[in-house]
Design a protein around this motif. Structure first.
Motif, short mmCIF file in Angstrom:
data_model
loop_
_atom_site.label_atom_id
_atom_site.label_comp_id
_atom_site.label_asym_id
_atom_site.label_seq_id
_atom_site.Cartn_x
_atom_site.Cartn_y
_atom_site.Cartn_z
N LEU A 146 0.82 -1.21 0.00
CA LEU A 146 0.00 0.00 0.00
C LEU A 146 0.86 1.26 0.00
CD1 LEU A 146 -2.81 -1.06 2.49
CD2 LEU A 146 -2.95 -0.91 -0.01
N ALA A 147 2.01 1.21 0.67
CA ALA A 147 2.91 2.36 0.68
C ALA A 147 3.47 2.62 -0.73
CB ALA A 147 4.05 2.13 1.67
N LYS A 174 0.77 4.24 -2.82
CA LYS A 174 0.64 5.65 -2.47
C LYS A 174 1.74 6.47 -3.14
CE LYS A 174 0.29 8.76 1.53
NZ LYS A 174 0.30 8.84 3.02
N ALA A 178 1.21 7.61 -6.82
CA ALA A 178 0.36 8.78 -7.03
C ALA A 178 1.15 10.07 -7.06
CB ALA A 178 -0.71 8.84 -5.95
N GLU A 179 2.40 10.02 -6.61
CA GLU A 179 3.26 11.21 -6.59
C GLU A 179 4.23 11.26 -7.77
OE1 GLU A 179 2.59 13.51 -4.33
OE2 GLU A 179 1.04 12.13 -3.58
N SER A 195 -2.86 3.86 -11.69
CA SER A 195 -2.12 4.16 -10.46
C SER A 195 -1.28 5.42 -10.57
CB SER A 195 -1.21 2.97 -10.10
OG SER A 195 -1.96 1.81 -9.87
#
Length: 288
Positions: free
Chosen positions: A218-219, A222, A225-226, A253
């Protein structure tokens, strides 16, 4: 072959293809744990008139790169650290990556952990395990080809693979199931598939997901997304290995991603239709 020194002092091998004066494109093999030789020159992408010079590393325990005493080094987040060492070795502030199959997972780990060091990303027929999805449509694609002469033997092999645990048996079944990875089963595809069994490395393959728990997954998601660099995700409409939906999920993603489904190709689009593959990748990389 040239070598580069990575973060733990291991000396890993790589090869190059294409014009020496062209900008480098680091290309990651899949498998996981498959020798990068199967990439060839990616259907001429690394040919004399190519727009980029391919830099193709052998990941740990594959090809000319040594095995690792620490099995954790085979996990894809660790393999992403090796890619950053290669970037540094090449003297690049930012690099462009192309990754196939499981290599796309390593590339996503790199993108999530080093977004500022990535200039562009091409993901070819990726799986979506990192996104938490299984290739449910791959079976539909496979079943849709049941009229082809190779299908009965391949279908029997696929059913047995689910329960196989012995590596020798797995290798035999993969040989029998090989046609499902291609859009056609002609001489180029057969020759490409025939080399696979000598290129698979069970220890790196087994260690690829080692230590990557749900919180780590999950990290990484995340972090994607950056990622601000442009991303191209390519799938093959006849890919019965990864399917099509996996590529769509991977593309979703990223905030700046382009998704393309190539007609008439399977899991190895540069083998099935080299021209279409080269054109799609080159147009993206050159901004055409």
């Amino acid at each position: 072959m040239p070598h580069f020194r990575t973060y733990d002092e291991a000396e890993l091998a790589y090869r190059t293809a294409g014009p020496e004066s062209a900008p480098p494109l680091i290309c990651l093999a899949g498998g996981p744990g498959r020798d990068a030789a199967y990439l060839g020159d990616l259907g001429g992408l690394g040919g004399p008139s190519g727009t980029h010079r391919l830099v193709i590393p052998d990941s740990r325990g594959t090809g000319e790169s040594p095995v690792s005493a620490d099995p954790d080094r085979y996990a894809f987040p660790s393999l992403a650290q090796d890619i950053d060492a290669l970037r540094d070795h090449l003297g690049l502030e930012r690099c462009t990556l192309l990754a196939h199959d499981a290599g796309a997972t390593t590339a996503q780990a790199y993108a999530a952990s080093h977004p500022a060091r990535l200039a562009g990303l091409v993901l070819v027929t990726p799986g979506a395990q990192l996104q938490g999805e299984l290739p449910v449509d791959a079976l539909e694609i496979f079943e849709s080809r049941s009229a082809e002469p190779w299908w009965p033997e391949a279908s029997a092999a696929v059913r047995r693979l689910a329960a196989a645990s012995d590596w020798a048996e797995i290798r035999e079944l993969l040989i029998r199931a090989a046609p499902m990875a291609y859009a056609h089963w002609d001489s180029p595809q057969q020759a490409h598939a025939a080399a696979e069994m000598g290129q698979l490395n069970p220890v790196p393959r087994a260690g690829f997901w080692q230590g990557v728990d749900e919180s780590a997954r999950l990290a990484l998601l995340k972090g994607l997304a950056e990622v601000r660099c442009p991303v191209l995700t390519l799938t093959g409409e006849l890919d019965a290995v990864s399917g099509v939906r996996a590529g769509e999920a991977v593309s979703e993603s990223f905030p700046n991603a382009e998704y393309r489904r190539l007609a008439g190709v399977g899991h190895y689009p540069w083998v099935d239709d080299p021209t279409a593959f080269r054109t799609a990748v080159t147009d993206f990389l050159t901004g055409r």
